[in-house]
Design an enzyme around this catalytic site. Structure first.
Site, PDB file in Angstrom:
ATOM      1  N   CYS A 169      -4.740   2.786  -3.589  1.00  0.00           N
ATOM      2  CA  CYS A 169      -3.451   3.179  -2.996  1.00  0.00           C
ATOM      3  C   CYS A 169      -2.344   2.181  -3.299  1.00  0.00           C
ATOM      4  O   CYS A 169      -1.477   1.920  -2.456  1.00  0.00           O
ATOM      5  CB  CYS A 169      -3.561   3.371  -1.485  1.00  0.00           C
ATOM      6  SG  CYS A 169      -4.620   4.720  -1.018  1.00  0.00           S
ATOM      7  N   LYS A 192     -10.897  -0.601  10.352  1.00  0.00           N
ATOM      8  CA  LYS A 192     -11.067  -1.760   9.457  1.00  0.00           C
ATOM      9  C   LYS A 192     -11.429  -3.009  10.249  1.00  0.00           C
ATOM     10  O   LYS A 192     -11.486  -4.113   9.703  1.00  0.00           O
ATOM     11  CB  LYS A 192      -9.780  -2.013   8.673  1.00  0.00           C
ATOM     12  CG  LYS A 192      -9.426  -0.887   7.696  1.00  0.00           C
ATOM     13  CD  LYS A 192      -8.194  -1.251   6.894  1.00  0.00           C
ATOM     14  CE  LYS A 192      -7.559  -0.064   6.211  1.00  0.00           C
ATOM     15  NZ  LYS A 192      -8.262   0.375   5.014  1.00  0.00           N
ATOM     16  N   GLN A 247      -4.902  -5.225   6.770  1.00  0.00           N
ATOM     17  CA  GLN A 247      -5.937  -6.118   6.221  1.00  0.00           C
ATOM     18  C   GLN A 247      -5.908  -7.497   6.874  1.00  0.00           C
ATOM     19  O   GLN A 247      -6.651  -8.384   6.460  1.00  0.00           O
ATOM     20  CB  GLN A 247      -5.754  -6.281   4.702  1.00  0.00           C
ATOM     21  CG  GLN A 247      -5.893  -5.005   3.904  1.00  0.00           C
ATOM     22  CD  GLN A 247      -7.307  -4.431   3.922  1.00  0.00           C
ATOM     23  OE1 GLN A 247      -8.273  -5.102   4.282  1.00  0.00           O
ATOM     24  NE2 GLN A 247      -7.445  -3.172   3.538  1.00  0.00           N
ATOM     25  N   HIS A 276       0.865  -1.184   0.000  1.00  0.00           N
ATOM     26  CA  HIS A 276       0.000   0.000   0.000  1.00  0.00           C
ATOM     27  C   HIS A 276       0.906   1.240   0.000  1.00  0.00           C
ATOM     28  O   HIS A 276       2.016   1.194   0.534  1.00  0.00           O
ATOM     29  CB  HIS A 276      -0.828  -0.064   1.291  1.00  0.00           C
ATOM     30  CG  HIS A 276      -1.908   0.951   1.409  1.00  0.00           C
ATOM     31  ND1 HIS A 276      -1.681   2.250   1.790  1.00  0.00           N
ATOM     32  CD2 HIS A 276      -3.242   0.859   1.206  1.00  0.00           C
ATOM     33  CE1 HIS A 276      -2.832   2.913   1.839  1.00  0.00           C
ATOM     34  NE2 HIS A 276      -3.792   2.095   1.472  1.00  0.00           N
ATOM     35  N   ASP A 314       2.795  -4.701   7.920  1.00  0.00           N
ATOM     36  CA  ASP A 314       1.576  -3.909   7.768  1.00  0.00           C
ATOM     37  C   ASP A 314       0.401  -4.887   7.842  1.00  0.00           C
ATOM     38  O   ASP A 314       0.120  -5.619   6.896  1.00  0.00           O
ATOM     39  CB  ASP A 314       1.636  -3.190   6.407  1.00  0.00           C
ATOM     40  CG  ASP A 314       0.313  -2.551   6.027  1.00  0.00           C
ATOM     41  OD1 ASP A 314      -0.677  -2.698   6.764  1.00  0.00           O
ATOM     42  OD2 ASP A 314       0.273  -1.900   4.957  1.00  0.00           O
TER      43      ASP A 314
HETATM   44  N1  PMP Z   1      -2.023  -0.835   4.501  1.00  0.00           N
HETATM   45  C1  PMP Z   1      -2.995  -1.530   3.917  1.00  0.00           C
HETATM   46  C2  PMP Z   1      -2.705  -2.915   3.404  1.00  0.00           C
HETATM   47  C3  PMP Z   1      -4.276  -0.977   3.778  1.00  0.00           C
HETATM   48  O1  PMP Z   1      -5.235  -1.682   3.176  1.00  0.00           O
HETATM   49  C4  PMP Z   1      -4.510   0.309   4.281  1.00  0.00           C
HETATM   50  C5  PMP Z   1      -5.871   0.965   4.137  1.00  0.00           C
HETATM   51  N2  PMP Z   1      -6.421   0.890   2.861  1.00  0.00           N
HETATM   52  C6  PMP Z   1      -3.454   0.997   4.892  1.00  0.00           C
HETATM   53  C7  PMP Z   1      -2.235   0.388   4.989  1.00  0.00           C
HETATM   54  C8  PMP Z   1      -3.634   2.360   5.444  1.00  0.00           C
HETATM   55  O2  PMP Z   1      -4.550   2.357   6.490  1.00  0.00           O
HETATM   56  P1  PMP Z   1      -5.017   3.734   7.132  1.00  0.00           P
HETATM   57  O3  PMP Z   1      -5.620   4.523   6.017  1.00  0.00           O
HETATM   58  O4  PMP Z   1      -6.015   3.333   8.159  1.00  0.00           O
HETATM   59  O5  PMP Z   1      -3.807   4.382   7.690  1.00  0.00           O
END
Ligand code: PMP
Length: 422
Positions: free
Chosen positions: A367, A227, A204, A124, A201
């Site tokens: 993203c 999430k 998910q 991401h 990270d």
């Molecule tokens: N890493 C992953 C794999 C994500 O899916 C996301 C959210 N789409 C993020 C990081 C970022 O999360 P946040 O917007 O809550 O900081």
């Protein structure tokens, strides 16, 4: 519908709202999950009952808020298998801030020319952009573990990339586009053999499966509240205690200090050393309630359910010859999401047409622009599920694809539109 699912859905009143004249079908859970009453009730209890700043007052309200806030750290630590409790669990704003905290605390201080950070092609932007920019500022390199055509990491390539100069490996546990569940334990072992630190990270992963940071042996592990049936505005960073002890703070200010003079300052102990200023108090307490909620439902059940829904969606989507799906093929483990494209239809148009039917999905690059470049597509449509979703809802999505196909064929099947899409 399974009786349990009906009961679970009752906990989420938003699921019975309508969008226009249609019943909401919420399939955008990888962006943000919905929040059950058991969690948002905490806000009322807090603001009506013991709203006060933490750690600063001797009065009863401040004491009650402080105890609840501190215990919330213990609860989240327990939820991810961190035996050190609150001392290993920092509340941040979200996963993005957790990654930046490690990038500032470790990356900017420890990396230099000749060093490298190993990451993956499926990151991401929250992680990819952060390490890329840290590397630019420190002169280190960023190396990317290849993703194969089934959306899985090439482990031989990983073994080639991780070497003596690798200071840190930063990998996503579960991809937010491919749904791939990465072999984080195996990769962590490889990195540790080279004395590299490991950041994972888990944005998910934590919402969807039982995560045990100690079994993985991660040095740092990040995730977001919004999430996992929790509120927005709060996320977590787990770090091994000795690493948090020695790491530089990210933000300076009140709460994070021990002693301050005009000349210098010393730092509080973790996690408070990393929680400068007034923290997300109500949000943190509500996130602990989300952990309770998920444990009541059962994380094994959540994982099983998501896999079932993903396999069903995959089966139905791959039946069609006008749909391309991305990520591990049918039958292989994946998290509860499927990214796809409907031939000849721009994702944003499809998403808008689905919205007219009350169906919420996400379209775009999610993203992960470099991953979409790697897949050679401008974007994708992502349907993502949570424990409360049903196969009926997936059927509605599939029916709506047919309607969308017909509508777009009749209105937009011009060469001009085709040129716009491709
Ligand atoms: N890493 C992953 C794999 C994500 O899916 C996301 C959210 N789409 C993020 C990081 C970022 O999360 P946040 O917007 O809550 O900081």
């Amino acid at each position: 519908m399974h009786e349990d699912i009906a009961a679970i859905r009752d906990d989420f009143p938003i699921l019975s709202r309508s969008v226009g004249d249609e019943q909401l079908v919420y399939l955008d859970n990888a962006a943000t999950t919905q929040t059950p009453e058991q969690v948002y009730d905490v806000f009322e209890e807090f603001y009506a009952g013991y709203n006060a700043n933490v750690h600063r007052g001797i009065h009863t309200l401040s004491h009650e808020a402080s105890v609840a806030y501190e215990e919330a750290h213990d609860r989240l630590a327990e939820f991810i298998g961190a035996s050190g409790g609150r001392e290993e669990l920092i509340f941040t704003k979200n996963t993005t801030e957790s990654i930046n905290l490690v990038a500032y605390g470790v990356g900017l201080n420890e990396l230099g020319p000749g060093d490298n950070v190993v990451t993956t092609e499926m990151e991401h932007h929250a992680s990819l952009v952060t390490w890329q920019q840290v590397a630019k500022r420190t002169g280190a390199d960023v190396r990317f573990i290849r993703v194969d055509d089934d959306g899985k990491l090439d482990l031989e390539h990983a073994a080639e990339l991780i070497d003596n100069d690798t200071q840190l490996m930063s990998i996503v546990h579960v991809s937010n586009v491919l749904g791939t569940v990465n072999p984080v334990e195996e990769l962590t072992e490889l990195a540790h053999e080279q004395d590299a630190l490991v950041f994972i990270d888990g944005a998910q992963a934590v919402p969807n499966r039982r995560v045990d940071v100690e079994e993985i042996d991660a040095d740092f592990y990040a995730f977001s509240g919004h999430k996992m049936a929790g509120p927005t505005g709060v996320g977590c960073l787990y770090g091994k205690h000795h690493l948090l002890e020695s790491m530089e703070p990210f933000l300076y200010g009140g709460e994070m200090i021990r002693h301050v003079t005009y000349e210098d300052s010393t730092w509080n102990r973790p996690p408070w050393k990393f929680e400068a200023g007034t923290p997300p108090i109500a949000e943190g307490i509500a996130l602990a309630a989300a952990a309770d909620y998920l444990d009541d439902v059962g994380m094994d059940f959540v994982e099983e359910r998501e896999n079932e829904l993903a396999q069903y969606a995959l089966e139905r989507l791959t039946e069609r010859d006008d749909v391309e799906v991305y990520g591990p093929p049918l039958g292989e483990a994946r998290s509860g999401l499927v990214a796809f494209n409907l031939d000849g239809v721009h994702g944003h148009d499809l998403s808008a047409l689905l919205d007219e039917r009350g169906i919420a999905v996400r379209a775009g690059d999610h993203c992960t622009q470099p991953l979409h470049d790697r897949l050679d597509i401008p974007g994708s449509v992502r349907a993502s599920f949570y424990v409360y979703n049903t196969t009926d809802e997936i059927d509605q999505l599939l029916d709506a694809l047919d309607v969308a196909r017909d509508e777009l064929d009749s209105h937009l099947a011009s060469e001009q539109y085709h040129d716009l899409v491709y």
